[in-house]
Scaffold this motif. Structure first.
Motif, PDB file in Angstrom:
ATOM      1  N   SER A   1       0.834  -1.200   0.000  1.00  0.00           N
ATOM      2  CA  SER A   1       0.000   0.000   0.000  1.00  0.00           C
ATOM      3  C   SER A   1       0.870   1.253   0.000  1.00  0.00           C
TER       4      SER A   1
ATOM      5  N   TRP B   1      -8.652  10.216   4.531  1.00  0.00           N
ATOM      6  CA  TRP B   1      -8.879   9.564   5.813  1.00  0.00           C
ATOM      7  C   TRP B   1     -10.175  10.028   6.454  1.00  0.00           C
TER       8      TRP B   1
ATOM      9  N   GLN C   1      -9.742   5.699   4.367  1.00  0.00           N
ATOM     10  CA  GLN C   1      -8.877   4.998   3.420  1.00  0.00           C
ATOM     11  C   GLN C   1      -8.461   5.925   2.283  1.00  0.00           C
TER      12      GLN C   1
ATOM     13  N   MET D   1      -5.075   2.184   0.202  1.00  0.00           N
ATOM     14  CA  MET D   1      -5.599   1.473   1.368  1.00  0.00           C
ATOM     15  C   MET D   1      -6.857   0.696   0.993  1.00  0.00           C
ATOM     16  N   LYS D   2      -7.678   1.255   0.099  1.00  0.00           N
ATOM     17  CA  LYS D   2      -8.863   0.526  -0.380  1.00  0.00           C
ATOM     18  C   LYS D   2      -8.432  -0.700  -1.173  1.00  0.00           C
TER      19      LYS D   2
ATOM     20  N   ARG E   1      -8.016  -0.061   6.612  1.00  0.00           N
ATOM     21  CA  ARG E   1      -8.779   1.119   7.023  1.00  0.00           C
ATOM     22  C   ARG E   1      -8.154   1.713   8.274  1.00  0.00           C
TER      23      ARG E   1
ATOM     24  N   LEU F   1      -4.544   0.871  12.230  1.00  0.00           N
ATOM     25  CA  LEU F   1      -4.897   0.306  10.936  1.00  0.00           C
ATOM     26  C   LEU F   1      -5.523  -1.058  11.176  1.00  0.00           C
TER      27      LEU F   1
END
Length: 190
Positions: free
Chosen positions: A34, A85, A90, A94-95, A100, A177
């Protein structure tokens, strides 16, 4: 040693808070992937913010108004992260990697916590970059400066020192996270 895990939080269950006591942090390799993806997107953010800065200030090269440019880019990168965020917890990477950002109670983090997280996440990489610069300066070997590329990855070191495997900036900011379930699409490939 096998750890107990609770089911990961799912965005499709509004009003139901995830149980975070036993929810493990996303694996380091997924967080690293990520982070690499994030770097590609940040290139575009920095490029556009730099272009806007140069247009507004009529600067001709990157060394003109250097301090102002650095502050502007710090704010632009921060705005990117805070907007993402705050909206969904996200960023796009991150998605993609099913990660998340939440507060320690499993709720969306407040803006003040997100700002703290953003500021704290710079501390370890800047410290590492400072150590590389000092080593190069004291030794006289300027080639050592190429090691500065590893400074951002120093954020992973504290994850081996705490049981929850969270980043230090998450622990300090009161965020964490967590894994999220991949969305199950209804469309099937032929």
């Amino acid at each position: 040693m096998k750890t107990r895990t609770a089911p990961p939080p799912d965005a499709s269950t509004p009003g139901q808070l995830p149980v975070l006591n036993n929810t493990p942090a996303p694996p380091r390799l997924r967080r690293f992937a990520s982070m690499m993806y994030e770097g590609v997107l940040l290139f575009a953010v920095v490029f556009l913010a730099g272009y806007l800065f140069d247009t507004l200030t009529q600067s001709r090269h990157a060394l003109m108004l250097r301090g102002g440019r650095q502050v502007w880019l710090f704010i632009a990168i921060g705005a990117y992260f805070l907007i993402c965020w705050r909206r969904s917890g996200q960023t796009l990477p991150m998605k993609a990697w099913h990660i998340r950002l939440l507060d320690v109670n499993g709720r969306p983090a407040k803006t003040s916590r997100l700002i703290l997280r953003y500021v704290y996440m710079w501390v370890i990489p800047l410290f590492g970059a400072g150590l590389v610069w000092a080593a190069a300066h004291l030794s006289g070997w300027n080639a050592m400066l190429m090691l500065i590329i590893g400074a951002p990855f120093l954020v992973f070191l504290p994850t081996w020192l705490n049981a929850e495997q969270q980043f230090l900036h998450d622990l300090l900011a009161g965020t964490r996270l967590v894994n999220v379930k991949p969305s199950t699409g209804t469309s099937k490939n032929p």
